[in-house]
Design a protein around this motif. Structure first.
Motif, PDB file in Angstrom:
ATOM      1  N   MET A 190      22.642 -33.963  17.770  1.00 12.27           N
ATOM      2  CA  MET A 190      22.467 -35.164  17.409  1.00 12.27           C
ATOM      3  C   MET A 190      21.204 -35.657  16.687  1.00 12.27           C
ATOM      4  O   MET A 190      21.322 -36.628  15.836  1.00 12.27           O
ATOM      5  CB  MET A 190      23.419 -36.043  18.427  1.00 12.27           C
ATOM      6  N   ASN A 191      20.388 -35.501  17.437  1.00 14.27           N
ATOM      7  CA  ASN A 191      19.028 -36.041  16.988  1.00 14.27           C
ATOM      8  C   ASN A 191      18.591 -35.699  15.526  1.00 14.27           C
ATOM      9  O   ASN A 191      18.049 -36.582  14.862  1.00 14.27           O
ATOM     10  CB  ASN A 191      18.102 -35.696  18.014  1.00 14.27           C
ATOM     11  N   ASP A 192      18.888 -34.495  15.087  1.00 12.42           N
ATOM     12  CA  ASP A 192      18.769 -33.905  14.086  1.00 12.42           C
ATOM     13  C   ASP A 192      19.730 -34.410  12.921  1.00 12.42           C
ATOM     14  O   ASP A 192      19.413 -34.655  11.567  1.00 12.42           O
ATOM     15  CB  ASP A 192      18.619 -32.300  14.080  1.00 12.42           C
ATOM     16  N   ILE A 193      20.997 -34.593  13.395  1.00 18.10           N
ATOM     17  CA  ILE A 193      21.786 -35.340  12.522  1.00 18.10           C
ATOM     18  C   ILE A 193      21.435 -36.754  12.286  1.00 18.10           C
ATOM     19  O   ILE A 193      21.419 -37.189  10.928  1.00 18.10           O
ATOM     20  CB  ILE A 193      23.358 -35.485  13.277  1.00 18.10           C
ATOM     21  N   VAL A 194      20.968 -37.452  13.196  1.00 16.68           N
ATOM     22  CA  VAL A 194      20.618 -38.865  12.815  1.00 16.68           C
ATOM     23  C   VAL A 194      19.268 -38.715  11.886  1.00 16.68           C
ATOM     24  O   VAL A 194      19.213 -39.564  10.878  1.00 16.68           O
ATOM     25  CB  VAL A 194      20.094 -39.652  14.208  1.00 16.68           C
ATOM     26  N   ALA A 195      18.486 -37.609  12.114  1.00 16.47           N
ATOM     27  CA  ALA A 195      17.113 -37.983  11.495  1.00 16.47           C
ATOM     28  C   ALA A 195      17.298 -37.164   9.860  1.00 16.47           C
ATOM     29  O   ALA A 195      16.623 -37.454   9.228  1.00 16.47           O
ATOM     30  CB  ALA A 195      16.175 -36.939  12.075  1.00 16.47           C
ATOM     31  N   GLY A 196      18.769 -36.653   9.848  1.00 17.41           N
ATOM     32  CA  GLY A 196      18.676 -36.104   8.308  1.00 17.41           C
ATOM     33  C   GLY A 196      18.423 -34.741   8.246  1.00 17.41           C
ATOM     34  O   GLY A 196      18.282 -34.158   7.142  1.00 17.41           O
TER      35      GLY A 196
END
Length: 323
Positions: A190-196
């Motif tokens: 999810m952190n990488d989803i949020v960061a794009g």
């Protein structure tokens, strides 16, 4: 995510063992209980396990201590429990890929059913397809069309065998190439989803829930035939044109093999009372957890059923062992 500390309406008296049980069972727990989570911290299974441990804090004088033992798709931590003494002081919380791993991994150092004592199924594990709001699509159909225009360049994140299978099964049915991108936990995904950094990913409702208020994440689809109560506005994959797509998992508690049935029943009863508590049930709603509590025998049936399903999928070539 920090969980609230509202005390639950549980009492030690309500959880006391009947007078007829063994001394070991009646005394449990007389020392700290380890709850092994065989995945990295901050994922859905970790958050649920810590909520359970917190709920038990005012009930017993001994703590339930969550210990993350991530590695090898859950195998590292699960092996610790498979080899532990069946005395009630080492427990395991796993997702349903605990069973699927025998078909997904080249080998296992234990039998995922025979070498564990089933305590209880805790929750249903509906998976959601997430993407960042900065991605050039805002729907499942849009994602598929984008992947067709960019073959092999739209990765889909996963955290274990089930989410990997769901992602690759969707790609197979849609006729697109979407490389699987493996993560150690839903929190990291999810952190990488949020960061794009990651275009899309399949993860649990629990992992997705803490990020939905950021305005940087959208849910493109849910993996089940019906919408999930956790995100009622999110459409199913079937609603968006992928027929007969209905895949989900579960989260369950297991113990070492050959546990005394009376002690296993005592632990199951303890978890039952936690999950029946009104305050705890409300907490689960806020976490995005879909409560699906079933005692040990029903969990064993579900594990055996899953084993038959994944065996058939492997025979059909839809699951291939990692090399």
């Amino acid at each position: 995510m920090m969980l609230g500390r509202r005390p639950l309406l549980l009492t030690a008296a309500a959880l006391a063992a009947p007078a007829t049980v063994s001394a070991q069972t009646a005394a449990w727990p007389s020392r700290p209980v380890r709850v092994i989570v065989p995945y990295a911290a901050a994922g859905g299974t970790d958050l649920l396990s810590r909520a359970i441990a917190e709920a038990l804090r005012p009930v017993f004088p001994q703590p339930f201590v969550v210990e993350n033992r991530a590695g090898a798709a859950g195998v590292v931590g699960s092996e610790v429990v498979a080899r532990a003494e069946p005395d009630g002081y080492t427990l395991l919380v796993v997702v349903s890929t605990h069973v699927m791993n025998r078909y997904h991994l080249p080998s296992l150092p234990y039998d995922p059913i025979r070498d564990f004592t089933p305590i209880a199924m805790l929750s249903r594990n509906t998976m959601v397809l997430v993407s960042g709001t900065n991605q050039p699509f805002d729907s499942l159909r849009g994602m598929i069309e984008h992947a067709k225009r960019n073959p092999g360049r739209v990765g889909t994140g996963s955290t274990e065998a089930l989410s990997s299978f769901i992602g690759q099964e969707l790609a197979r049915r849609a006729g697109v190439e979407m490389p699987d991108v493996a993560y150690r936990s839903g929190g990291q995904l999810m952190n990488d989803i949020v960061a794009g950094h990651l275009p899309t990913g399949w993860t649990s409702t629990v992992s997705a829930a803490p990020h939905m208020q950021t305005g940087k994440v959208r849910i493109l689809a849910v993996s089940t035939a019906e919408r999930t109560a956790a995100f009622p506005d999110a459409p199913t994959t079937q609603e968006q044109g992928i027929a007969n797509f209905d895949l989900s998992g579960w989260v369950a508690m297991l113990a070492p093999p050959r546990m005394d049935p009376a002690l296993a029943a005592r632990i199951t009863e303890t978890m039952q009372r936690v999950f029946d508590d009104a305050a705890f049930r409300q907490r689960l709603v806020g976490m995005g957890v879909e409560r699906d509590f079933r005692p040990g025998p029903a969990l064993l049936e579900a594990m055996q059923r899953d084993d038959r399903i994944w065996a058939a999928a492997a025979q059909a070539g839809h699951i291939r062992p990692q090399q």
